[in-house]
Design a protein around this motif. Structure first.
Motif, PDB file in Angstrom:
ATOM      1  N   GLY A 181       0.789  -1.229   0.000  1.00 51.93           N
ATOM      2  CA  GLY A 181       0.000   0.000   0.000  1.00 51.93           C
ATOM      3  C   GLY A 181       0.816   1.272   0.000  1.00 51.93           C
ATOM      4  O   GLY A 181       0.347   2.313   0.431  1.00 51.93           O
ATOM      5  N   GLY A 182       2.032   1.218  -0.491  1.00 52.84           N
ATOM      6  CA  GLY A 182       2.864   2.413  -0.519  1.00 52.84           C
ATOM      7  C   GLY A 182       3.650   2.525  -1.810  1.00 52.84           C
ATOM      8  O   GLY A 182       3.370   1.852  -2.791  1.00 52.84           O
ATOM      9  N   ASP A 183       4.647   3.371  -1.779  1.00 52.10           N
ATOM     10  CA  ASP A 183       5.508   3.587  -2.936  1.00 52.10           C
ATOM     11  C   ASP A 183       6.713   4.396  -2.478  1.00 52.10           C
ATOM     12  O   ASP A 183       6.828   4.747  -1.304  1.00 52.10           O
ATOM     13  N   ILE A 184       7.584   4.672  -3.429  1.00 54.12           N
ATOM     14  CA  ILE A 184       8.776   5.471  -3.152  1.00 54.12           C
ATOM     15  C   ILE A 184       9.007   6.402  -4.326  1.00 54.12           C
ATOM     16  O   ILE A 184       8.695   6.060  -5.464  1.00 54.12           O
ATOM     17  N   GLN A 185       9.518   7.575  -4.041  1.00 54.46           N
ATOM     18  CA  GLN A 185       9.828   8.542  -5.088  1.00 54.46           C
ATOM     19  C   GLN A 185      11.254   9.035  -4.886  1.00 54.46           C
ATOM     20  O   GLN A 185      11.656   9.340  -3.765  1.00 54.46           O
ATOM     21  N   GLN A 197      11.699   9.663  -0.994  1.00 44.76           N
ATOM     22  CA  GLN A 197      10.581   9.962  -0.122  1.00 44.76           C
ATOM     23  C   GLN A 197       9.584   8.811  -0.243  1.00 44.76           C
ATOM     24  O   GLN A 197       9.255   8.389  -1.355  1.00 44.76           O
ATOM     25  N   TYR A 198       9.145   8.287   0.890  1.00 45.73           N
ATOM     26  CA  TYR A 198       8.155   7.218   0.885  1.00 45.73           C
ATOM     27  C   TYR A 198       6.767   7.814   0.729  1.00 45.73           C
ATOM     28  O   TYR A 198       6.500   8.922   1.166  1.00 45.73           O
ATOM     29  N   GLN A 199       5.869   7.010   0.119  1.00 46.79           N
ATOM     30  CA  GLN A 199       4.499   7.454  -0.102  1.00 46.79           C
ATOM     31  C   GLN A 199       3.528   6.407   0.432  1.00 46.79           C
ATOM     32  O   GLN A 199       3.894   5.254   0.642  1.00 46.79           O
ATOM     33  N   GLY A 200       2.278   6.818   0.615  1.00 43.49           N
ATOM     34  CA  GLY A 200       1.244   5.899   1.084  1.00 43.49           C
ATOM     35  C   GLY A 200       1.577   5.327   2.448  1.00 43.49           C
ATOM     36  O   GLY A 200       2.120   6.016   3.309  1.00 43.49           O
ATOM     37  N   ALA A 201       1.284   4.040   2.632  1.00 40.02           N
ATOM     38  CA  ALA A 201       1.504   3.390   3.930  1.00 40.02           C
ATOM     39  C   ALA A 201       2.968   3.409   4.336  1.00 40.02           C
ATOM     40  O   ALA A 201       3.294   3.384   5.516  1.00 40.02           O
ATOM     41  N   CYS A 202       3.862   3.468   3.362  1.00 37.50           N
ATOM     42  CA  CYS A 202       5.294   3.451   3.669  1.00 37.50           C
ATOM     43  C   CYS A 202       5.752   4.746   4.335  1.00 37.50           C
ATOM     44  O   CYS A 202       6.776   4.766   5.019  1.00 37.50           O
ATOM     45  N   ASP A 248      24.829   6.065  -1.723  1.00 40.48           N
ATOM     46  CA  ASP A 248      24.204   6.118  -0.410  1.00 40.48           C
ATOM     47  C   ASP A 248      22.763   6.599  -0.599  1.00 40.48           C
ATOM     48  O   ASP A 248      22.492   7.395  -1.503  1.00 40.48           O
ATOM     49  N   VAL A 249      21.854   6.128   0.234  1.00 45.41           N
ATOM     50  CA  VAL A 249      20.443   6.458   0.104  1.00 45.41           C
ATOM     51  C   VAL A 249      19.932   6.976   1.443  1.00 45.41           C
ATOM     52  O   VAL A 249      20.173   6.360   2.487  1.00 45.41           O
ATOM     53  N   TYR A 250      19.266   8.116   1.383  1.00 46.91           N
ATOM     54  CA  TYR A 250      18.702   8.732   2.588  1.00 46.91           C
ATOM     55  C   TYR A 250      17.263   9.156   2.328  1.00 46.91           C
ATOM     56  O   TYR A 250      16.887   9.420   1.191  1.00 46.91           O
ATOM     57  N   ILE A 251      16.509   9.260   3.397  1.00 48.23           N
ATOM     58  CA  ILE A 251      15.138   9.739   3.300  1.00 48.23           C
ATOM     59  C   ILE A 251      15.156  11.264   3.333  1.00 48.23           C
ATOM     60  O   ILE A 251      15.745  11.862   4.227  1.00 48.23           O
ATOM     61  N   ALA A 252      14.523  11.854   2.331  1.00 49.96           N
ATOM     62  CA  ALA A 252      14.466  13.319   2.244  1.00 49.96           C
ATOM     63  C   ALA A 252      13.582  13.864   3.356  1.00 49.96           C
ATOM     64  O   ALA A 252      12.574  13.239   3.714  1.00 49.96           O
ATOM     65  N   PRO A 253      13.951  15.006   3.911  1.00 45.99           N
ATOM     66  CA  PRO A 253      13.084  15.606   4.947  1.00 45.99           C
ATOM     67  C   PRO A 253      11.738  16.018   4.342  1.00 45.99           C
ATOM     68  O   PRO A 253      11.677  16.425   3.192  1.00 45.99           O
ATOM     69  N   SER A 254      10.695  15.885   5.120  1.00 49.56           N
ATOM     70  CA  SER A 254       9.359  16.311   4.678  1.00 49.56           C
ATOM     71  C   SER A 254       9.158  17.768   5.042  1.00 49.56           C
ATOM     72  O   SER A 254       9.573  18.205   6.113  1.00 49.56           O
ATOM     73  N   TYR A 255       8.512  18.480   4.172  1.00 52.29           N
ATOM     74  CA  TYR A 255       8.233  19.906   4.427  1.00 52.29           C
ATOM     75  C   TYR A 255       6.768  20.155   4.469  1.00 52.29           C
ATOM     76  O   TYR A 255       5.990  19.561   3.849  1.00 52.29           O
TER      77      TYR A 255
END
Length: 184
Positions: free
Chosen positions: A129-133, A145-150, A177-184
């Motif tokens: 139930g999610g995705d990634i961008q 950035q994770y989307q949906g349930a993720c 290297d992979v990091y999660i982008a901060p949410s704004y």
């Protein structure tokens, strides 16, 4: 209509699996009622107290809730709303696809990374139930950035992120290297 409920790795997200399609092509993620456009089924589901996000894919509606609400009180209302609104729902509905436009404008490196994610990571995330961008790629650092349930799943920041790094290091570049982008 037959509706099955399945858990996801995110305790705040459940998959409502219908015996009929909700989205024939692609997927749709909604973070607010304003995102729903002409999708009245999604708009109605946002009226359920506690609904945070929706993700429509194939015959699945993944609903992410705010932590303060419990599933026991939400599930019957969600099922009632799906049953009452589905007869008016068109699974061929059109959502503007900002993702297609975004992808068309990506660098060749990001397009290659997206192709790897499409075949290795996205099927599992979408199944939950999610995705990634991908957000950016510079100096061998990929921001996602994770989307949906993720988006609110605790395992996204640990196990899933490590799996993404391992796959991209194996299939794209051993120094990435992979990091999660901060949410704004």
């Amino acid at each position: 209509m037959d509706i099955q409920i399945q858990p996801t790795p995110n305790p705040n997200a459940l998959k409502f699996i219908l015996d009929k399609p909700v989205k024939n092509e692609g997927n749709s993620s909604y973070k607010s009622p304003m995102d729903c456009g002409d999708n009245n089924l999604a708009l109605t589901l946002f009226t359920v107290r506690g609904v945070d996000q929706l993700h429509f894919y194939d015959n699945v509606i993944t609903i992410t809730k705010f932590g303060y609400e419990d599933w026991e009180s939400m599930e019957p209302t969600i099922i009632d709303y799906i049953n009452s609104e589905y007869p008016k729902h068109d699974p061929n509905y059109f959502d503007p696809d900002p993702e297609a436009e975004r992808r068309a404008n990506l660098s060749p490196e990001l397009k290659e990374i997206e192709a790897i994610l499409d075949k290795t990571i996205r099927p599992g995330l979408q199944g939950d139930g999610g995705d990634i961008q991908t957000i950016s790629f510079e100096d061998n650092i990929l921001l996602v950035q994770y989307q949906g349930a993720c988006g609110t799943c605790p395992s996204s920041t640990t196990g899933t992120l490590e799996a993404i790094k391992a796959i991209l290091r194996d299939e794209y570049n051993p120094d990435i290297d992979v990091y999660i982008a901060p949410s704004y």
